[in-house]
Design a protein around this motif. Sequence first.
Motif, mmCIF file in Angstrom:
data_model
loop_
_atom_site.group_PDB
_atom_site.id
_atom_site.type_symbol
_atom_site.label_atom_id
_atom_site.label_comp_id
_atom_site.label_asym_id
_atom_site.label_seq_id
_atom_site.Cartn_x
_atom_site.Cartn_y
_atom_site.Cartn_z
ATOM 1 N N VAL A 87 0.865 -1.336 0.013
ATOM 2 C CA VAL A 87 -0.075 -0.035 -0.202
ATOM 3 C C VAL A 87 0.948 1.367 0.059
ATOM 4 C CG1 VAL A 87 -1.680 1.216 1.316
ATOM 5 C CG2 VAL A 87 -1.555 -1.181 1.080
ATOM 6 N N THR A 141 -2.580 -1.530 -3.406
ATOM 7 C CA THR A 141 -3.261 -0.209 -3.900
ATOM 8 C C THR A 141 -2.401 1.149 -3.671
ATOM 9 O OG1 THR A 141 -5.216 -0.909 -2.743
ATOM 10 C CG2 THR A 141 -5.351 1.296 -3.175
ATOM 11 N N PHE A 152 -4.421 7.974 7.829
ATOM 12 C CA PHE A 152 -5.358 6.932 6.948
ATOM 13 C C PHE A 152 -4.332 5.688 6.849
ATOM 14 C CE2 PHE A 152 -6.036 5.064 2.884
ATOM 15 C CZ PHE A 152 -7.521 4.843 3.015
ATOM 16 N N THR A 153 -3.226 6.030 6.436
ATOM 17 C CA THR A 153 -2.243 4.772 6.107
ATOM 18 C C THR A 153 -2.324 3.774 7.248
ATOM 19 O OG1 THR A 153 -0.883 6.247 4.816
ATOM 20 C CG2 THR A 153 0.077 4.063 5.444
ATOM 21 N N ASP A 155 -4.633 3.175 9.568
ATOM 22 C CA ASP A 155 -5.841 2.699 9.916
ATOM 23 C C ASP A 155 -6.372 1.729 8.695
ATOM 24 O OD1 ASP A 155 -6.266 4.453 11.954
ATOM 25 O OD2 ASP A 155 -7.938 5.678 11.030
ATOM 26 N N TYR A 156 -5.827 2.240 7.519
ATOM 27 C CA TYR A 156 -6.047 1.195 6.280
ATOM 28 C C TYR A 156 -5.339 -0.142 6.382
ATOM 29 C CZ TYR A 156 -7.382 -0.599 1.740
ATOM 30 O OH TYR A 156 -7.790 -1.638 0.750
ATOM 31 N N SER A 159 -6.378 -2.285 9.033
ATOM 32 C CA SER A 159 -7.555 -3.040 8.794
ATOM 33 C C SER A 159 -7.299 -4.039 7.909
ATOM 34 C CB SER A 159 -8.837 -1.959 8.435
ATOM 35 O OG SER A 159 -8.669 -1.648 7.128
ATOM 36 N N LEU B 145 -10.511 10.763 -1.014
ATOM 37 C CA LEU B 145 -9.618 9.667 -0.881
ATOM 38 C C LEU B 145 -9.433 9.293 -2.510
ATOM 39 C CD1 LEU B 145 -7.944 7.523 0.740
ATOM 40 C CD2 LEU B 145 -9.989 5.917 0.481
ATOM 41 N N ILE B 160 -12.476 -0.570 -1.691
ATOM 42 C CA ILE B 160 -12.245 0.137 -0.415
ATOM 43 C C ILE B 160 -13.271 1.010 0.190
ATOM 44 C CG2 ILE B 160 -10.607 2.285 0.038
ATOM 45 C CD1 ILE B 160 -8.470 1.005 -1.959
ATOM 46 N N ARG B 163 -14.807 -1.573 2.488
ATOM 47 C CA ARG B 163 -13.875 -1.854 3.716
ATOM 48 C C ARG B 163 -14.164 -0.656 4.655
ATOM 49 N NH1 ARG B 163 -8.757 -4.232 0.597
ATOM 50 N NH2 ARG B 163 -9.702 -6.259 -0.094
ATOM 51 N N LEU B 164 -14.095 0.726 4.190
ATOM 52 C CA LEU B 164 -14.392 1.463 5.039
ATOM 53 C C LEU B 164 -15.633 1.888 5.877
ATOM 54 C CD1 LEU B 164 -12.264 4.488 3.366
ATOM 55 C CD2 LEU B 164 -11.685 3.055 4.945
ATOM 56 N N GLN B 167 -16.043 -0.399 8.741
ATOM 57 C CA GLN B 167 -15.313 0.012 9.801
ATOM 58 C C GLN B 167 -16.246 1.184 10.683
ATOM 59 O OE1 GLN B 167 -11.370 1.402 8.821
ATOM 60 N NE2 GLN B 167 -11.333 -0.558 7.631
#
Lengths: 209, 385
Positions: A87, A141, A152-153, A155-156, A159, B145, B160, B163-164, B167
């Motif tokens: 990522v 991605t 963001f990085t 959290d993503y 996950s 994003l 994506i 997925r978001l 959450q």
Amino acid sequence: MSATNYISAFCRISSGKVNVNHSIMFADENEESSAAFIKSVYKHYQINYPKFYKMDKLCQLAFVTSELLLKDNKITEKYSKEDIAIVVSNSNSSLEIDTEHQKTISDKENYFPSPANFVYTLPNILIGEIAIRNLIKGENTFFIFDKFDAQFTADYVNSLLNSGKAESCIAGWVDYYEGSYDGFLYTVEKTPGVLGIEHTTEQLNNLYK
Amino acid sequence: MKSEIFIIADNIISPLGFTSEENFQHLKKMETGIKSVSGRSLSAEPVCAAVINDDKITSEFDKLNIKDQYTRLEKLFILSIADTLKQAPAVKANSSKTLIILSSTKGNIDLLGSANNNGFDKKRLTLWETGNVITKHFGNPNKALIVSNACISGVLAMIIGKRLLEQGVYENIIVSGGDILTHFVVSGFQSFKAVSNEVCKPYDASRDGISLGEACGTVILTNNSALRSPDSILIKGGASSNDANHISGPSRTGDGLSLAIEKTLHEANLKPSEIDFISGHGTATPYNDEMESQALTASELQNVPMNSLKSYFGHTLGAAGIIESIAGIHSIKNNTLIGTYNFKELGVTKPINIIKETKTQKLNNCLKTAAGFGGCNAAILFSKN
């Protein structure tokens, strides 16, 4: 979903320095140009990968950063290739090579677009180069942000690991435009590894300053 | 227990129309949006491509009564998103619970080839600035994003988004994918000798390259069950993968795409036999279509009816995954399989089941696949509610 993941190692190449896990491994004393510096890092570490010379500057930066990140941190031997994600994000996409491609098509009298350039006019090609070198097949991605987005990085990527979509991830930021370059890649695992830094927004902001 | 994620509004802007409905009507009648184009500074020679009429964009955009200056691509994003918001009035674009995701490979790259960036600031060349322009227009407080992952961008952006939403940080996500046709892109694919002189022929024995196109497509995803209607479509799974093989050629075995498909079916908890149809990538290059036949066979999907919409829309890059998914969603809603325009005789080594003519059939589950430069692959699964 609040399991702890760790930054197990990192590599940063910027401002004429190579920093691996908080050690400055190599620095430029001659104020070379950005492209020359990346090549000198490649040579200094005696990386032998002829495809390097075909890559655009953005991919060369990403490639060298990933090589030094993974040199003593062989996640590809620890995890199945399908379970490693990549990522990456940047600000300027592939604008450096985009500008090169544009130059080859702007003049009708001197028209020479080349597939060798055009294939690099997508930022995610750098993910492809890292994947090919290391045979990594998992989630991949490429995001675009104005600047590195630690929240963001974190959290993503967390996950992805916490939902079982990946066991490990190569994440970070690789930007190259008009002589400015910044390569920052790190590995995330469920175990502490070499560095053992918790993969949180705060820690990531500390690391990427 | 994960919350269910569904699609409550959608829009396609292409040469076939400015709404999903208009586009689907043309697909049902098997009418293509690709034609020979000359004189639009795309290429020295005439080129077969799917181009949206400039006057139509201007007249549609004028209806919105907007004073600010926008690029061609930004106008398409705004028109497409505005149409979906009209369909889903409960979704507030200016809420912090709403996120905008944009998918594009080249963004405002046309500015690079125009004098003085066509009067726009240089940062307008970056996709994050496109994101800022779009969120500002809709009064959205969140940073957009941006997904830019070659030709899987659109499918990936929806995965994506799902997925978001799972959450729970956001309630609604607007996913919009767009790319415009430019001299930049046409010259590049021509240098690869990848562009067909005719309308492309996906999976056909005489296929000889892609047709390029431009489009914009938008879906609104939500995890808010109050917004669910019998017409809503569920997203049950999605995954991406990498071939780790070559940056511009697909894997010969299709193992990367097969991996993305299998992860998707696993998440959706569906067996290959439960898939009613596949919306393929089908670019009509010799290697891509062959790779897909290998991957689908490896995933035991070779008998499932399958189409490619590239011979209607052209290859629309960052828009492709979204507009082709929307067409698939309308196929499910209308129980109608769209035939593959220009497909006559199977030209791949594995006997996959390409739909020749449009026909009605009960449909519940649609698998959408995509593949792109950089060795990337993605798959996503849509189901009737």
